[in-house]
Write a protein that holds these residues in place. Structure first.
Motif, PDB file in Angstrom:
ATOM      1  N   ARG A 125       0.841  -1.190   0.000  1.00  0.00           N
ATOM      2  CA  ARG A 125       0.000   0.000   0.000  1.00  0.00           C
ATOM      3  C   ARG A 125       0.883   1.250   0.000  1.00  0.00           C
ATOM      4  NH1 ARG A 125      -4.426  -1.645   4.713  1.00  0.00           N
ATOM      5  NH2 ARG A 125      -4.825  -3.778   3.967  1.00  0.00           N
ATOM      6  N   PRO A 126       0.503   2.268  -0.756  1.00  0.00           N
ATOM      7  CA  PRO A 126       1.312   3.492  -0.767  1.00  0.00           C
ATOM      8  C   PRO A 126       0.960   4.424   0.378  1.00  0.00           C
ATOM      9  CG  PRO A 126      -0.488   3.678  -2.343  1.00  0.00           C
ATOM     10  CD  PRO A 126      -0.587   2.292  -1.756  1.00  0.00           C
ATOM     11  N   MET A 127       1.973   5.088   0.907  1.00  0.00           N
ATOM     12  CA  MET A 127       1.792   6.168   1.873  1.00  0.00           C
ATOM     13  C   MET A 127       2.486   7.381   1.252  1.00  0.00           C
ATOM     14  SD  MET A 127       2.676   6.233   5.944  1.00  0.00           S
ATOM     15  CE  MET A 127       4.330   5.570   5.691  1.00  0.00           C
ATOM     16  N   PRO A 168      -6.138   4.394   2.914  1.00  0.00           N
ATOM     17  CA  PRO A 168      -4.946   5.131   2.467  1.00  0.00           C
ATOM     18  C   PRO A 168      -4.337   6.011   3.555  1.00  0.00           C
ATOM     19  CG  PRO A 168      -6.949   6.117   1.573  1.00  0.00           C
ATOM     20  CD  PRO A 168      -7.351   4.839   2.227  1.00  0.00           C
ATOM     21  N   MET A 169      -3.034   6.228   3.446  1.00  0.00           N
ATOM     22  CA  MET A 169      -2.280   7.072   4.370  1.00  0.00           C
ATOM     23  C   MET A 169      -1.430   8.058   3.582  1.00  0.00           C
ATOM     24  SD  MET A 169      -0.794   4.439   7.223  1.00  0.00           S
ATOM     25  CE  MET A 169      -1.850   3.559   8.376  1.00  0.00           C
ATOM     26  N   TYR A 409      -0.115  -9.449   6.016  1.00  0.00           N
ATOM     27  CA  TYR A 409      -0.051  -8.247   6.854  1.00  0.00           C
ATOM     28  C   TYR A 409      -0.266  -6.995   6.001  1.00  0.00           C
ATOM     29  CZ  TYR A 409       1.939 -11.288  10.440  1.00  0.00           C
ATOM     30  OH  TYR A 409       2.138 -12.297  11.359  1.00  0.00           O
ATOM     31  N   ALA A 410      -0.742  -5.936   6.634  1.00  0.00           N
ATOM     32  CA  ALA A 410      -0.896  -4.652   5.959  1.00  0.00           C
ATOM     33  C   ALA A 410       0.462  -3.959   5.927  1.00  0.00           C
ATOM     34  CB  ALA A 410      -1.917  -3.784   6.690  1.00  0.00           C
ATOM     35  N   VAL A 411       0.968  -3.686   4.728  1.00  0.00           N
ATOM     36  CA  VAL A 411       2.309  -3.121   4.569  1.00  0.00           C
ATOM     37  C   VAL A 411       2.244  -1.869   3.694  1.00  0.00           C
ATOM     38  CG1 VAL A 411       4.698  -3.583   3.928  1.00  0.00           C
ATOM     39  CG2 VAL A 411       3.215  -5.480   4.617  1.00  0.00           C
ATOM     40  N   TYR A 412       2.797  -0.785   4.203  1.00  0.00           N
ATOM     41  CA  TYR A 412       2.846   0.476   3.464  1.00  0.00           C
ATOM     42  C   TYR A 412       4.288   0.794   3.081  1.00  0.00           C
ATOM     43  CZ  TYR A 412      -1.946   1.481   4.973  1.00  0.00           C
ATOM     44  OH  TYR A 412      -3.301   1.429   5.190  1.00  0.00           O
ATOM     45  N   LYS A 413       4.439   1.415   1.923  1.00  0.00           N
ATOM     46  CA  LYS A 413       5.732   1.948   1.514  1.00  0.00           C
ATOM     47  C   LYS A 413       5.632   3.467   1.492  1.00  0.00           C
ATOM     48  CE  LYS A 413       8.713  -0.685  -0.037  1.00  0.00           C
ATOM     49  NZ  LYS A 413       9.833  -1.381   0.678  1.00  0.00           N
ATOM     50  N   SER A 414       6.583   4.137   2.140  1.00  0.00           N
ATOM     51  CA  SER A 414       6.637   5.596   2.118  1.00  0.00           C
ATOM     52  C   SER A 414       7.047   6.036   0.720  1.00  0.00           C
ATOM     53  CB  SER A 414       7.640   6.102   3.156  1.00  0.00           C
ATOM     54  OG  SER A 414       7.771   7.506   3.088  1.00  0.00           O
TER      55      SER A 414
END
Length: 462
Positions: A125-127, A168-169, A409-414
């Motif tokens: 997921r994008p952050m 979203p973040m 798992y929920a994983v975000y990339k900065s």
């Protein structure tokens, strides 16, 4: 209620200290065998099979460059020389397919969308992060801050309107909207006499509030900055979670003051505004516990971004220059203990009230990631329930990110975005602040090499 020692790092609140005793004792008492360490081994080069041949080559080249401290330490000067010799266009042509492509999503919405769609296919997921921030002496005036606000509002729109991921973040730097000089002065003022959170909330609502200790010009700028932050929060609430970044210790108390006021106003029914806690600082645990106490007493939900930190060298040099105690833990092991202890505290409260607390475990440290996953299993916290997620930087630590995503798992990339010119200061600053991480990416480099060798052998065989 007054925002008490939450903004006075040297004076931990007594109630919060009782909380640390309670939570820490419960955390230490629960010692069970790891449940998921065999699953989260982070040793399989197949995590990189989703990357193209060109992407493998690029990552290996950049990580090899980053393994030389002299190059990382002087990358700003090297890039400045390259820009002078090659010109703006030539420099852009050099950077775009290399460093820029590795760490930046793109310049316009079309380019960003292509990067985000690929990320979504990998379960990531994008952050989004607008790479805008200022330090002392870099203030550019009210017009610039208004432009930055518009860029942040556009980030909210993109994060929400494109179906790149659920929940979203985005990231936000308060010094992109409020001058660092004012933040430093506020830090000094609130150490002497804390400001009431309700005062800031009323100012966000447009009331002509008077803040003790500020002159007329500073007051006007502070009110404008609070209203800018209010606009961004109003646009994002119930749509996009806004993670406010921590910065330097000489301004962090002011940043936390503003963030807590935003939480008080907008986090009544969910954690839409989050604060960041830097565990390489000795005060980080007491600050986190103060926030937990404050969120309970003020009745708002708490979102926590837990990081080790990225300003260690500058903090130490500044403390030495000013004759202050070093605010940074004396060694890497102490920082690890600080991070893992704060992680345990948050997971414990999340297991009790997952609707009131959230955390993003923002780290490249495999041991901390593994520990978080194991504690989630022990405490019965859902992998993808929304209360706990993981985060790493775009272009780095993909073997951890992809393994976590594969396990559900929920994983975000900065994800920073913008032109080469706009993102260059960000890339230089991140490289220098994270050089200890960059020099420690030998494992990722080895996994990339193994995957590249496998591809070469397959091509040779065919």
């Amino acid at each position: 209620m007054m925002l008490c020692s939450r903004l006075r790092p040297s004076l931990p609140h007594l109630l919060s200290m009782r909380l640390v005793g309670t939570v820490a004792s419960r955390t230490v008492a629960v010692k069970q065998p790891p449940l998921l360490s065999a699953t989260l081994a982070f040793e399989d080069p197949s995590a990189f099979r989703v990357k193209s041949f060109g992407e493998l080559i690029r990552a290996l080249g950049i990580f090899h460059f980053c393994s030389f401290p002299v190059l990382v330490n002087n990358c700003g000067k090297l890039m400045s020389v390259a820009r002078t010799l090659l010109g703006r266009r030539g420099f852009s042509l050099l950077l775009r397919p290399t460093v820029y492509a590795q760490f930046v999503a793109g310049e316009n919405e079309s380019e960003i969308s292509r990067s985000m769609e690929k990320m979504s296919l990998l379960g990531l997921r994008p952050m989004l992060a607008v790479p805008i921030e200022e330090d002392l002496g870099e203030s550019t005036g009210e017009k610039r801050y208004e432009d930055n606000m518009e860029a942040m509002l556009e980030c909210v729109r993109m994060s929400h309107s494109n179906a790149w991921s659920k929940d979203p973040m985005m990231q936000l730097k308060i010094t992109a909207l409020l001058s660092p000089e004012l933040c430093v002065k506020l830090t000094t003022l609130i150490a002497q006499q804390p400001y009431d959170l309700n005062l800031l909330v009323r100012a966000m609502d447009g009331e002509p509030i008077t803040f003790p200790g500020l002159d007329e010009k500073e007051m006007t700028h502070f009110l404008c900055g609070l209203r800018r932050l209010n606009k961004i929060a109003e646009a994002s609430v119930n749509k996009v979670r806004v993670l406010v970044d921590a910065e330097y210790t000489y301004m962090n108390p002011a940043l936390s003051l503003v963030t807590m006021a935003m939480m008080k106003k907008f986090n009544k029914d969910g954690a839409w505004i989050w604060n960041t806690y830097q565990c390489y600082l000795k005060e980080s645990r007491s600050l986190l516990l103060e926030a937990l106490h404050l969120s309970k007493s003020e009745g708002f939900c708490l979102g926590v971004k837990l990081v080790r930190g990225a300003y260690m060298d500058k903090e130490r040099k500044l403390a030495e220059k000013e004759g202050r105690h070093d605010p940074v833990h004396r060694c890497w092991e102490d920082t690890n203990d600080s991070y893992n202890g704060s992680l345990d505290v948050m997971l414990e409260v999340i297991s009790q009230k997952p609707e009131r607390y959230r955390i993003i475990v923002a780290t490249h440290n495999e041991e901390s990631v593994r520990r978080a996953a194991e504690r989630m299993g022990e405490l019965g916290i859902d992998k993808d329930g929304g209360s706990v997620c993981f985060g790493q930087l775009l272009g780095m630590c993909d073997h951890v990110s992809l393994t976590l995503a594969k396990e559900g798992y929920a994983v975000y990339k900065s994800v920073p975005y913008g032109s080469v010119e706009d993102t260059l200061p960000y890339l230089v600053r991140r490289a220098q602040e994270n050089r200890t991480v960059l020099q420690g990416i030998r494992k990722e480099r080895d996994l990339l090499r193994r995957e590249l060798s496998r591809r070469v052998r397959l091509r040779g065989g065919s």
